[in-house]
Structures are given as structure tokens and as C-alpha cells.
Enzyme design. Structure first.
Site, mmCIF file in Angstrom:
data_model
loop_
_atom_site.group_PDB
_atom_site.id
_atom_site.type_symbol
_atom_site.label_atom_id
_atom_site.label_comp_id
_atom_site.label_asym_id
_atom_site.label_seq_id
_atom_site.Cartn_x
_atom_site.Cartn_y
_atom_site.Cartn_z
ATOM 1 N N LYS A 1 -80.790 78.525 89.682
ATOM 2 C CA LYS A 1 -80.154 77.387 89.007
ATOM 3 C C LYS A 1 -80.847 76.062 89.349
ATOM 4 C CE LYS A 1 -77.102 79.785 86.693
ATOM 5 N NZ LYS A 1 -77.208 79.908 85.231
ATOM 6 N N TYR B 1 -79.211 83.131 93.438
ATOM 7 C CA TYR B 1 -78.530 82.383 92.363
ATOM 8 C C TYR B 1 -78.859 80.889 92.466
ATOM 9 C CZ TYR B 1 -74.752 81.077 89.154
ATOM 10 O OH TYR B 1 -74.035 80.576 88.088
HETATM 11 N N1 LIG Z 1 -68.281 81.175 85.237
HETATM 12 C C1 LIG Z 1 -68.674 80.275 86.126
HETATM 13 O O1 LIG Z 1 -67.921 79.887 87.055
HETATM 14 C C2 LIG Z 1 -70.045 79.651 86.023
HETATM 15 C C3 LIG Z 1 -70.341 78.547 86.828
HETATM 16 C C4 LIG Z 1 -71.596 77.969 86.748
HETATM 17 C C5 LIG Z 1 -72.544 78.481 85.893
HETATM 18 N N2 LIG Z 1 -72.242 79.565 85.129
HETATM 19 C C6 LIG Z 1 -73.281 80.067 84.241
HETATM 20 O O2 LIG Z 1 -72.781 80.100 82.933
HETATM 21 C C7 LIG Z 1 -73.516 81.059 82.158
HETATM 22 C C8 LIG Z 1 -72.528 81.920 81.397
HETATM 23 O O3 LIG Z 1 -71.708 82.598 82.333
HETATM 24 P P1 LIG Z 1 -70.220 83.085 82.027
HETATM 25 O O4 LIG Z 1 -69.397 82.666 83.181
HETATM 26 O O5 LIG Z 1 -69.835 82.734 80.659
HETATM 27 O O6 LIG Z 1 -70.459 84.667 82.211
HETATM 28 P P2 LIG Z 1 -70.217 85.921 81.252
HETATM 29 O O7 LIG Z 1 -70.589 87.090 82.097
HETATM 30 O O8 LIG Z 1 -68.873 85.852 80.642
HETATM 31 O O9 LIG Z 1 -71.302 85.702 80.089
HETATM 32 C C9 LIG Z 1 -72.673 85.860 80.307
HETATM 33 C C10 LIG Z 1 -73.287 86.518 79.082
HETATM 34 O O10 LIG Z 1 -74.713 86.580 79.269
HETATM 35 C C11 LIG Z 1 -75.155 87.839 78.811
HETATM 36 N N3 LIG Z 1 -76.401 88.201 79.464
HETATM 37 C C12 LIG Z 1 -76.593 88.445 80.787
HETATM 38 N N4 LIG Z 1 -77.857 88.814 81.010
HETATM 39 C C13 LIG Z 1 -78.483 88.815 79.800
HETATM 40 C C14 LIG Z 1 -79.808 89.127 79.388
HETATM 41 N N5 LIG Z 1 -80.736 89.535 80.270
HETATM 42 N N6 LIG Z 1 -80.113 88.994 78.091
HETATM 43 C C15 LIG Z 1 -79.185 88.607 77.180
HETATM 44 N N7 LIG Z 1 -77.905 88.295 77.519
HETATM 45 C C16 LIG Z 1 -77.559 88.423 78.812
HETATM 46 C C17 LIG Z 1 -74.030 88.795 79.181
HETATM 47 O O11 LIG Z 1 -74.093 90.010 78.454
HETATM 48 C C18 LIG Z 1 -72.798 87.971 78.895
HETATM 49 O O12 LIG Z 1 -72.325 88.155 77.572
HETATM 50 C C19 LIG Z 1 -74.389 81.812 83.173
HETATM 51 O O13 LIG Z 1 -75.710 81.298 83.113
HETATM 52 C C20 LIG Z 1 -73.752 81.469 84.501
HETATM 53 O O14 LIG Z 1 -74.670 81.542 85.577
HETATM 54 C C21 LIG Z 1 -71.020 80.170 85.163
#
Ligand SMILES: NC(=O)c1ccc[n+]([C@@H]2O[C@H](COP(=O)([O-])OP(=O)(O)OC[C@H]3O[C@@H](n4cnc5c(N)ncnc54)[C@H](O)[C@@H]3O)[C@@H](O)[C@H]2O)c1
Length: 254
Positions: free
Chosen positions: A165, A161
Site C-alpha cells: 500500500k 500489506y
Molecule cells: N476493507 C477494508 O477495511 C480496507 C481498508 C483499506 C484498504 N482496503 C482495500 O480496498 C480494496 C477493496 O477491498 P474490499 O475490502 O472491498 O475487499 P473485498 O474482498 O470485498 O473485494 C476485493 C475484490 O478484489 C478482487 N480481487 C482480488 N484479487 C484479484 C485479482 N488478482 N484480480 C482481480 N480481482 C481481484 C476480489 O475477487 C474481490 O472481489 C483492496 O485493495 C483493499 O486492500 C480495504
């Protein structure tokens, strides 16, 4: 609709859930027409219905961001529906899954590493590539990629991860430099711990330990990321490019 994205056409990946869904809704509130992309068209449909029911304009697109043909089709469908693409939010991504065995680097399989990189890093590269092709034709645009605080620091047992990132931060800086003269701005957002379906499964067990590292002692909300992303995509952020915008309750500063 009036707003800071009035008249703009936007594409959001990962728009079915969490940060992507919140951002799609706020983009529409701020006047954008929004293409909501996720793994399947059906999964994106709920976000689209919320936008359309509120008087906005949105379409659902299915596809895998790790697959170049799917990404090219996402951008082509956005341009076909709205005539152009002004804003790209490359946000789809995965984290650790419930039941994943936490491994240090020497114990991590190539398959686990490659799977994470394919979605979180190649996916962002492919989205930027095809959005930029369209933006060069239409005269410019703005892109925000979702990185993470894990794009700026190390996290034990998360080599895959963290590498993905950090890669997003590097892609963002490079594209910002390459296209600054083409009226295309490229930034990334670096969230800390945010309450979404990605973090829900492990927060019950790890919340107290993780919050000792966060000065605000709470999770962020998807809306708190989305508001900043929409601003970064708007003309209000006209001198911002190549930046990593940390939103984390003070985690990175501590
Ligand atoms: N939630 C956190 O604490 C956090 C912190 C830092 C970064 N992020 C990043 O934020 C972004 C969104 O995460 P989130 O927390 O909203 O998660 P989430 O799981 O709620 O949403 C992620 C979405 O991405 C879609 N997805 C995953 N793989 C895919 C693919 N191969 N093709 C198309 N769609 C795909 C999923 O179906 C899902 O709807 C991610 O990149 C995650 O790494 C999240």
C-alpha cells in the site's frame, strides 16, 4: 443518466465485492457506463445485473490484475464496449486471509510477500499503465487507486500489506506528476477499517481492540468510500492530483 459522471466510461477492478461493488453502483447512479472487472466474469455479473436492472449500462469482465495480458484485455474490452475510458478505479486487492499465521518481518516467507505485492502493487501498476495508454489516445481521464491507511503508517505483522500500500501511494504520486500535462489526474483513496468481506472474517475476534484506535469507534461502510471515490473521479475534483485521501473515522489523525 444525469449525474457527476454523466457521459463517462469507467473501469472498476475488484467490482464484484465490497468497496469496488459499492463504487460501481454509485458510478452508474452518477451517469457512468461501467466495466466491472473481477477475477472471473461470473463473479462480476451480479454487480452488472444490479446496474442494468436500475437502468444503467454495465459489462462484466474477468481477469487477474496481476497478469499484464489480462489487464490489457480488460482495458481493451472497456474501450471496445464504450469507445473510451475516462475513469479508472484500481481497487482489486487482498488482505490477510482467515487462518493466516501472523508473522513479523523476519518470519515472513518470500512467497507470502511476493503474492501480496503481485496483486496489490503490480496489479495497480498494470492497470494504470494500460488505462493511461488509452487515456493518452482519447485526451485525458482520471484514475483513483485504492491504497489504505496502511499506505501511510506501519502495522506490525503486515509487512507485505503495508509495503504494497505504501507502493500504491508512490505510484500514484509519480503518475500524477508524469501526466499532469496530459489532462490525466491520478489520486489514491486510503480507507481505514471498512466493513466488507475482506474484514468480516477477523472483525468478530479483533473488533474491540481495533476500535480503541478509531475515534469514531465504528467501521466505515463501502458506500462511505465509494461516494468520495466517485467525486475524485469526477470533474468536480479538477485540481486534485497526486493526493492520498484518507477516510478512516479519525484513525490516522489520532
Ligand atoms: N476493507 C477494508 O477495511 C480496507 C481498508 C483499506 C484498504 N482496503 C482495500 O480496498 C480494496 C477493496 O477491498 P474490499 O475490502 O472491498 O475487499 P473485498 O474482498 O470485498 O473485494 C476485493 C475484490 O478484489 C478482487 N480481487 C482480488 N484479487 C484479484 C485479482 N488478482 N484480480 C482481480 N480481482 C481481484 C476480489 O475477487 C474481490 O472481489 C483492496 O485493495 C483493499 O486492500 C480495504
Amino acid at each position: 443518466m444525469a449525474g457527476i459522471l454523466a457521459g463517462k466510461a469507467a473501469l472498476v477492478t475488484g467490482g464484484a465485492s465490497g468497496i469496488g461493488q459499492a463504487t460501481a453502483l454509485i458510478m452508474a447512479r452518477e451517469g457512468a457506463r461501467v466495466a466491472v472487472a473481477d477475477r472471473t466474469e461470473d463473479s462480476a455479473a451480479a454487480t452488472v445485473a444490479m446496474i442494468n436492472n436500475a437502468g444503467g449500462q454495465a459489462i462484466a469482465i474477468g481477469g487477474d490484475v496481476a497478469n499484464e495480458a489480462d489487464v490489457a484485455a480488460m482495458v481493451a474490452r472497456t474501450v471496445a464496449a464504450f469507445g473510451r475510458i475516462d475513469c479508472g478505479f484500481n481497487n482489486a486487492g487482498i488482505g490477510s486471509r482467515p487462518g493466516d499465521v501472523r508473522t513479523r518481518t523476519h518470519e515472513m516467507s518470500q512467497e507470502k510477500f511476493d503474492n501480496m505485492l503481485a496483486i496489490n502493487l503490480r496489479g495497480v501498476f498494470l492497470c494504470m499503465k494500460h488505462e493511461i495508454i488509452a487515456m493518452l489516445q482519447s485526451g485525458g481521464g482520471a484514475i483513483v487507486n485504492t491504497a489504505s491507511v496502511a499506505g501511510l503508517i506501519g502495522l506490525p505483522t503486515s509487512a507485505h500489506y503495508v509495503a504494497s500500500k505504501h507502493g500504491v501511494v508512490g505510484l500514484t504520486k509519480t503518475a500524477a506528476m508524469e501526466y499532469a500535462q496530459d489532462n490525466i489526474r491520478v489520486n489514491c483513496v486510503n480507507p481505514g477499517y471498512i466493513k466488507t468481506p475482506m474484514t468480516d472474517p477477523f472483525m468478530a475476534e479483533r473488533f474491540d481492540a481495533l476500535m480503541t484506535k478509531v475515534p469514531m469507534h465504528r467501521l466505515g461502510t463501502a458506500d462511505e468510500i465509494a461516494e468520495a471515490v466517485v467525486w475524485m473521479l469526477s470533474d468536480k475534483a479538477s485540481f486534485m492530483t497526486g493526493a492520498s485521501h484518507v477516510i478512516d473515522g479519525g484513525y490516522y489523525a489520532a
